[in-house]
Motif scaffolding. Structure first.
Motif, PDB file in Angstrom:
ATOM      1  N   TYR A  69       8.504  33.248  79.848  1.00  0.00           N
ATOM      2  CA  TYR A  69       8.199  34.380  78.977  1.00  0.00           C
ATOM      3  C   TYR A  69       7.295  33.971  77.811  1.00  0.00           C
ATOM      4  CZ  TYR A  69      11.209  37.590  81.463  1.00  0.00           C
ATOM      5  OH  TYR A  69      11.746  38.413  82.425  1.00  0.00           O
ATOM      6  N   THR A 120       2.992  49.744  76.596  1.00  0.00           N
ATOM      7  CA  THR A 120       4.427  49.480  76.465  1.00  0.00           C
ATOM      8  C   THR A 120       4.730  48.366  75.469  1.00  0.00           C
ATOM      9  OG1 THR A 120       4.587  47.759  78.205  1.00  0.00           O
ATOM     10  CG2 THR A 120       4.637  50.074  78.912  1.00  0.00           C
ATOM     11  N   GLU A 146       6.663  40.519  76.361  1.00  0.00           N
ATOM     12  CA  GLU A 146       6.704  41.911  76.825  1.00  0.00           C
ATOM     13  C   GLU A 146       5.813  42.149  78.036  1.00  0.00           C
ATOM     14  OE1 GLU A 146       7.321  45.094  73.668  1.00  0.00           O
ATOM     15  OE2 GLU A 146       6.298  43.547  72.501  1.00  0.00           O
ATOM     16  N   LEU A 201       8.064  41.688  81.171  1.00  0.00           N
ATOM     17  CA  LEU A 201       9.200  42.563  81.450  1.00  0.00           C
ATOM     18  C   LEU A 201       8.927  43.575  82.568  1.00  0.00           C
ATOM     19  CD1 LEU A 201      10.536  43.095  77.827  1.00  0.00           C
ATOM     20  CD2 LEU A 201      11.614  41.774  79.671  1.00  0.00           C
ATOM     21  N   PRO A 202       7.786  44.274  82.592  1.00  0.00           N
ATOM     22  CA  PRO A 202       7.578  45.251  83.666  1.00  0.00           C
ATOM     23  C   PRO A 202       7.335  44.620  85.036  1.00  0.00           C
ATOM     24  CG  PRO A 202       6.157  45.695  81.759  1.00  0.00           C
ATOM     25  CD  PRO A 202       6.707  44.325  81.587  1.00  0.00           C
ATOM     26  N   ARG A 226       8.842  41.635  86.075  1.00  0.00           N
ATOM     27  CA  ARG A 226       9.777  40.525  86.271  1.00  0.00           C
ATOM     28  C   ARG A 226      10.311  40.417  87.695  1.00  0.00           C
ATOM     29  NH1 ARG A 226      12.403  44.236  82.817  1.00  0.00           N
ATOM     30  NH2 ARG A 226      14.328  45.166  83.632  1.00  0.00           N
ATOM     31  N   LEU A 269      14.277  40.704  72.732  1.00  0.00           N
ATOM     32  CA  LEU A 269      13.572  41.566  73.689  1.00  0.00           C
ATOM     33  C   LEU A 269      14.276  41.573  75.047  1.00  0.00           C
ATOM     34  CD1 LEU A 269       9.837  40.656  72.965  1.00  0.00           C
ATOM     35  CD2 LEU A 269      10.872  42.906  72.667  1.00  0.00           C
ATOM     36  N   GLU A 304      17.551  43.534  74.859  1.00  0.00           N
ATOM     37  CA  GLU A 304      17.329  44.980  74.851  1.00  0.00           C
ATOM     38  C   GLU A 304      16.907  45.483  76.229  1.00  0.00           C
ATOM     39  OE1 GLU A 304      14.448  45.524  71.794  1.00  0.00           O
ATOM     40  OE2 GLU A 304      15.841  45.109  70.151  1.00  0.00           O
ATOM     41  N   ALA A 305      16.046  44.725  76.907  1.00  0.00           N
ATOM     42  CA  ALA A 305      15.550  45.144  78.212  1.00  0.00           C
ATOM     43  C   ALA A 305      16.652  45.172  79.266  1.00  0.00           C
ATOM     44  CB  ALA A 305      14.421  44.222  78.673  1.00  0.00           C
ATOM     45  N   SER A 306      17.687  44.353  79.050  1.00  0.00           N
ATOM     46  CA  SER A 306      18.794  44.312  80.016  1.00  0.00           C
ATOM     47  C   SER A 306      19.918  45.261  79.650  1.00  0.00           C
ATOM     48  CB  SER A 306      19.351  42.875  80.092  1.00  0.00           C
ATOM     49  OG  SER A 306      19.960  42.511  78.861  1.00  0.00           O
TER      50      SER A 306
END
Length: 260
Positions: free
Chosen positions: A162, A180, A191, A194-195, A197, A247, A250-252
């Motif tokens: 990351y 995003t 970030e 994240l989209p 992954r 991050l 929050e994403a999970s």
């Protein structure tokens, strides 16, 4: 179609410009175009070098008339490259010092081979520091950044870098990701992962070995020891690593400090 590349050119001291000039012939063989963003401090302190950049049609140069955050700089650079490139064209997001190191050392052949072999069906591609590459870095670099990798593995089931140093997207994919991005500090690079992954391809490479001794013309062991013992380096790495971990949390859908 040759790929393009986007690289921030934050070089107020003029240390990177000679390297960029040295590898420009190679870059012209590898890429269709290279987009470079030049912060105000670099523009003011290196006017002759910036003039040279602008005289090279191969380089698409973005300059600023005021100070800008690292996140806004990267977003503007990457967004410009994505908007001006055909949707399927591959865009390499990378750093001049890393690229210059790879092209001017024993890693040259493998670097050229890896980039030349990349096809759209193998993107998004995250070039990840190999075990051998990590061994060249100061231990505190690995210690902190591996926290993010380990957390991502636990949360999402995949070990992705990351805090990447080199990543490649089709222009259309990158253009969709840009809106995003929320953070404006160095942690924002996480970030981009994240989209993608679940779908991202990963290749471990030795050419992402530690570049600083080469760039700064320093003894490897001496500089490595300095960085490992430096409290400011520890603070610097902790700052973006803590933000990256937040991050990922929050994403999970993780727990928030605002809740009990």
């Amino acid at each position: 179609m040759l790929p393009t590349a986007a690289m921030p050119m934050n070089d107020p001291n003029g240390r990177l410009f000679p390297h960029l000039k040295a590898v420009t012939p190679d870059l012209k063989r590898l890429f269709d175009t290279v987009y470079l963003s030049v912060p105000l401090a670099t523009r003011r302190q290196q006017p002759a070098q910036v003039a040279w950049l602008k005289s090279e049609p191969f380089y698409k140069v973005i300059t600023y008339d005021e100070e800008i955050s690292v996140g806004d700089d990267f977003l503007n650079l990457y967004g410009t490259a994505a908007r001006l490139s055909p949707p399927r064209q591959i865009i390499h997001l990378c750093y001049i010092d890393r690229v210059a190191f790879a092209l001017q050392t024993t890693h040259r052949r493998q670097f050229i081979s890896d980039l030349s072999a990349l096809q759209p069906r193998r993107t998004p591609m995250i070039y990840r520091r190999s075990e051998a590459a990590w061994q060249t870095h100061p231990q505190n670099y690995f210690l902190f950044e591996n926290m993010v990798t380990a957390a991502a593995k636990r949360l999402f089931g995949r070990s992705l870098d990351y805090a990447w140093c080199h990543i490649a997207f089709p222009a259309a994919t990158l253009l969709n990701i840009i809106p995003t991005i929320k953070r404006r500090d160095m942690a924002h690079v996480a970030e981009y992962n994240l989209p993608i992954r679940e779908e991202a391809h990963v290749k471990d490479v030795d050419w992402l070995s530690w570049e600083d001794p080469f760039i700064f013309k320093r003894d490897v062991a001496e500089l490595k020891a300095e960085r490992e013992q430096s409290l400011s380096e520890t603070h610097k790495r902790l700052a973006y690593v803590i933000a990256m971990l937040q991050l990922l949390n929050e994403a999970s859908g993780g727990w928030s400090q605002a809740t009990w």
